[in-house]
Design a protein around this motif. Structure first.
Motif, PDB file in Angstrom:
ATOM      1  N   ASN A 123      87.583 -25.368  42.394  1.00  0.00           N
ATOM      2  CA  ASN A 123      86.291 -24.674  42.645  1.00  0.00           C
ATOM      3  C   ASN A 123      85.635 -25.787  43.361  1.00  0.00           C
ATOM      4  OD1 ASN A 123      86.498 -21.671  42.450  1.00  0.00           O
ATOM      5  ND2 ASN A 123      86.915 -22.456  40.458  1.00  0.00           N
ATOM      6  N   THR A 129      81.199 -18.933  47.519  1.00  0.00           N
ATOM      7  CA  THR A 129      82.362 -18.814  47.042  1.00  0.00           C
ATOM      8  C   THR A 129      83.353 -19.379  46.224  1.00  0.00           C
ATOM      9  OG1 THR A 129      83.155 -17.696  49.395  1.00  0.00           O
ATOM     10  CG2 THR A 129      84.097 -17.512  47.331  1.00  0.00           C
ATOM     11  N   ARG A 133      82.383 -18.926  41.739  1.00  0.00           N
ATOM     12  CA  ARG A 133      84.046 -19.224  41.020  1.00  0.00           C
ATOM     13  C   ARG A 133      83.332 -20.317  40.415  1.00  0.00           C
ATOM     14  NH1 ARG A 133      88.181 -18.830  46.119  1.00  0.00           N
ATOM     15  NH2 ARG A 133      88.049 -16.612  46.140  1.00  0.00           N
ATOM     16  N   THR A 168      72.629 -18.640  46.574  1.00  0.00           N
ATOM     17  CA  THR A 168      73.954 -18.400  45.792  1.00  0.00           C
ATOM     18  C   THR A 168      73.163 -18.199  44.552  1.00  0.00           C
ATOM     19  OG1 THR A 168      75.614 -19.130  47.180  1.00  0.00           O
ATOM     20  CG2 THR A 168      76.665 -18.304  45.084  1.00  0.00           C
TER      21      THR A 168
END
Length: 342
Positions: A123, A129, A133, A168
């Protein structure tokens, strides 16, 4: 840090409510709990930590599980309460080792856990994303519900839109997965951008990790320190002993082992490095303290520095490192060390 099924982190008593007087001499290395009342604030976050954060970069790489747990135990025994790791350390093995330690010592609910994400091969970077993760992966390996300080590692990713990253992070904090946001390898301009976004309601970056020590100074001393001071960021510099060089244990190129670490140490054994070691030796002798402790004390004497992150290979090294939090260098001693590195 919050363990699965244990509830919120225990309240930490502020240092101001203690009657303990910060010592001017090194912390004694006899008996447990010496540093339990030594706490410094991490900016305006409400988090308070021992003035030295135990780094776990060597866990699972040069240090096995049993020795790692012994190092962690010794650190806590002498009053430490903050541990730093990263999803990329030993491919996640460092986090596994810390997670096993936390699960086997359920009473340690007040350990402040800092985790750097963005460098794991699975990651990489700070895209939305991968960031989610990465945090989920770290939480699973550590066996906790929440990370106290999440450091965003920009080493591999200088191009992701910072607004997306902070959005995020806002979701992660709202979900209870992280508490405080930190940054690693952020340029001054990126920190300014982050503060502008924070004024628009995005999460504020409150902690900064930039490699900094007596011998590695250029990257931090300048605009980065000015921005950190202006934004009241708590600086928790990594590489506090420059791969062990500033412990004073490595003084002969012939005796240094091969490999990447050995090459890093050999590069420091130049005129400037030897000059710094001599200055450390003199002050360490005057104070009757370990060289490593004097190196830590110099860092703690620098403005904006809250608590250095220090990695160690052996349990017996923990005690001398933690003495650095109990040493008050004079202005003359600070100036001598600074001048030796110029």
């Amino acid at each position: 840090m919050r363990l699965f099924g244990t509830g919120d982190t225990a309240h930490q008593t502020s240092a101001s409510s203690m009657s303990y007087e910060h010592p001017s001499a090194p912390i004694p290395v006899v008996g447990p709990g010496i540093g339990e009342t030594l706490r410094v604030p991490i900016g305006d976050t409400g988090i308070e930590v021992f003035p030295l954060i135990l780094g776990a970069a060597e866990f699972g790489w040069n240090v096995d599980l049993e020795t790692s747990h012994a190092i962690l135990d010794r650190y806590v025994e002498f009053g430490g309460n903050a541990v730093h790791t990263a999803d990329g350390f030993s491919g996640g093995r460092s986090e596994h080792i810390i997670g096993q330690w936390l699960r086997s010592r359920r009473q340690l609910r007040d350990v402040v856990l800092g985790v750097r994400v963005g460098s794991h091969a699975d990651n990489p970077g700070l895209g939305a994303t991968n960031l989610v993760r990465a945090v989920e992966g770290s939480l699973t390996r550590l066996g906790v519900e929440r990370i106290d300080i999440l450091y965003l590692d920009a080493t591999l990713d200088q191009s992701t839109n910072l607004e997306d990253t902070l959005a995020t992070a806002e979701w992660l904090r709202g979900a209870g997965k992280i508490n405080v946001l930190g940054a690693f390898r952020f340029a001054p301009e990126r920190l300014v951008e982050a503060r502008i976004l924070a004024s628009a309601g995005y999460p504020r970056i409150e902690v900064l990790d930039e490699p900094y020590n007596l011998i590695r100074r250029d990257a931090f001393e300048g605009d980065l320190r000015l921005v950190a001071g202006a934004q009241n960021l708590a600086v928790t510099p990594s590489h506090a002993l420059e791969h062990g060089f500033l412990s004073g244990r490595h003084r002969s190129k012939a005796l240094i082992s091969q490999g990447v670490r050995g090459e890093q140490l050999r590069e420091r054994l130049n005129r400037r490095g030897i000059r710094i070691l001599r200055a450390l030796d003199q002050i360490a002798t005057d104070l009757q303290a370990p060289v490593a402790a004097v190196s830590i004390a110099w860092l703690l004497a620098q403005r904006t520095i809250a608590a250095p992150i220090v990695n160690t290979f052996a349990m017996q090294h923990v005690e001398e490192l933690m003495q650095g939090a109990g040493i008050s260098l004079t202005r003359t001693q600070i100036a001598e060390l600074t001048r030796a590195g110029n």
